[in-house]
Design an enzyme around this catalytic site. Structure first.
Site: not given
Length: 524
Positions: A394, A295, A342
């Site tokens: 998200d 992430d 990411e």
């Protein structure tokens, strides 16, 4: 290069009668669904503990697992529970939503009963538990200590504890836990069950040629065992308060930016130790996952650092991250690992250059591409070494974006670009768009496959409220869903190579064939 695809579905979203998804029968059924539709990957998102706000990206530990995912039926089969212990318990009145407050209160007494039964069965004679304890004591013991003290302090964060407990002293904490040994044992045993049940599920998936994509947040929470026991890993003041915290700068979507509040790593200290803590974290992650999505990858190149206690993130500034050095250490210590970077949000050429140096594939999100111009997020620009998504956990789901956010001009562009057929659902067009892309891996949100709108939203970043609570129902697994996913998989040549020319048992297949679709590119 082989093409492949998979599905995103968090464990919490699986259907069952326990108020939240688990490692039980529905998880195995979902693996069977992936096999039936000839997928290769299951992206399960973080498995870490959740705290205030119910987000797995704000966890009490970088290593411990979410014990809400422990399945009661499996514990019953082992003899630690009876079905009467949990049948009839109200875990929430909406099967489509996780009621976190309810399950927090209702699950604990049931698990405590199971732990008591486990301990009464003489845990010292249970070799699997002892092996788990010995292999994981470096994180397991501090975590169990942390949770024991935290619960005895009314769930307060460690920085609000009395001074003798706030400043970690191994002997003081050990004595404290001896006084509260039942609590301490509870956290040891439930972490063992989490690990045991998850590993069995992963073994089943791998034996059926399904690879697991996991997710590790770049940061840990301030209220975490790492901040309590290893403050040297972070930039702190003399009171162990973080001096800088993470966030996102102001942008088109937010004039104040996003104040995350996670402590910032002391990257100089990390470098002096050859990134030993990060290497350990990655090593442990690959015990759980076949592929790891890191992430906020851009934070390794540079990160937005906000003075602790600032009213907004607008007062922050960019700081340089460790760059390629940390990834060189990963390769030296762990070899060629399978990683997804990411790389969404505010990107610079320096971030793209770092990603390319690592050889890790980045992410492309189709719904970001439609704003009337030739966007890098449109599939004709996708590099082969990338992972294509229609939406993410998200973001708004594709249908929600199409109906409720996109302008008419943007909808027209999407329809024309995707050649949306008369009567074709917008979600199906988006799924088809990433399936047809050059990306060697396409990952579909289950919410998009189900053609969901706002009711399918998983998370709204930087908000506290109805996040991470979406769930499927058993009725969602229809023949139509299976046929649609299988058709798009076969049409765009993303069939798991392990399933070509095989019957449903897939006997005698070399699993390395299924894994070959995801290897980092060698840019040396």
């Amino acid at each position: 290069m082989e093409r492949a695809s998979g599905v995103v579905l968090h464990i919490s979203s699986l259907p069952n009668q326990f108020g939240i998804g688990s490692f039980g029968a529905s998880a195995y059924d979902f693996v069977d669904f992936l096999v039936a539709t000839k997928q290769q990957y299951w992206q399960i998102l973080p498995l870490t503990t959740t705290s205030f706000g119910d987000s797995p990206y704000q966890s009490f530990s970088a290593f411990a697992g979410n014990t809400h995912f422990i399945d009661f039926d499996l514990l019953t089969k082992q003899g630690y529970l009876n079905k009467t212990d949990y049948q009839g318990v109200d875990f929430g009145n909406n099967p489509k939503k996780v009621a976190y407050n309810t399950i927090f209160q209702k699950r604990r007494p049931i698990l405590e009963k199971a732990v008591a039964n486990f301990m009464a069965a003489k845990a010292n004679n249970q070799p699997e538990f002892l092996q788990f304890y010995e292999e994981n004591s470096f994180w397991l013991v501090p975590f169990a200590q942390y949770m024991t003290v935290k619960e005895e302090q009314g769930q307060k964060p460690w920085y609000e504890w009395p001074e003798n407990l706030r400043n970690y002293d191994e002997m003081v904490i050990k004595q404290f836990c001896e006084v509260h040994v039942d609590r301490y044992d509870y956290h040891l045993v439930t972490q063992f069950w989490f690990n045991q049940q998850y590993k069995d599920l992963k073994t089943y998936a791998n034996e059926h040629h399904i690879q697991i994509i996991g997710d590790i947040p770049i940061y840990v929470a301030r209220d975490s065992v790492e901040m309590w026991t290893q403050p040297e890993l972070f930039l702190t003041d003399e009171k162990k308060n973080p001096s800088l915290v993470a966030g996102v700068p102001p942008d088109f979507y937010s004039a104040d930016g996003q104040y995350w509040g996670n402590p910032i790593y002391d990257w100089d200290y990390m470098a002096e130790t050859d990134y030993a803590w990060w290497i350990l974290r990655m090593k442990e992650s690959f015990k759980l996952y076949d592929v790891v999505r890191i992430d906020h990858f851009r934070g390794f190149e540079s990160y937005w650092a906000v003075p602790f206690g600032s009213p907004t993130a607008a007062s922050g500034s960019w700081k340089k991250g460790p760059g390629i050095k940390i990834f060189d250490q990963f390769k030296q210590a762990l070899g060629d690992i399978k990683v997804i970077a990411e790389d969404l949000g505010f990107m610079t050429q320096a971030v793209h250059d770092l990603r390319d140096k690592t050889g890790y594939p980045g992410m492309k999100v189709l719904q970001n591409g439609f704003y009337g111009q030739d966007s890098e997020d449109l599939p004709h620009h996708y590099p082969v070494n990338s992972v294509a998504y229609a939406s993410t956990h998200d973001s708004m789901q594709a249908y929600d974006w199409y109906m409720n956010q996109a302008s008419q001009a943007e909808r027209d562009q999407a329809d024309q670009y995707l050649n949306r057929r008369v009567g074709e659902h917008p979600s199906d067009a988006f799924v088809r768009g990433i399936a047809a892309s050059p990306s060697r891996l396409a990952i579909y949100m289950m919410n998009d496959l189900l053609r969901l709108g706002p009711e399918g939203r998983i998370n709204i970043p930087s908000t506290i409220g109805d996040n991470w609570d979406w769930r499927m129902s058993e009725d969602d697994f229809t023949v139509d869903l299976e046929e649609r996913l299988l058709t798009v998989t076969e049409t765009y040549f993303r069939v798991n190579k392990a399933f070509i020319g095989q019957d449903d048992t897939n006997n005698g297949i070399n699993s390395a064939t299924a894994e070959a679709a995801f290897l980092p590119e060698d840019n040396d």
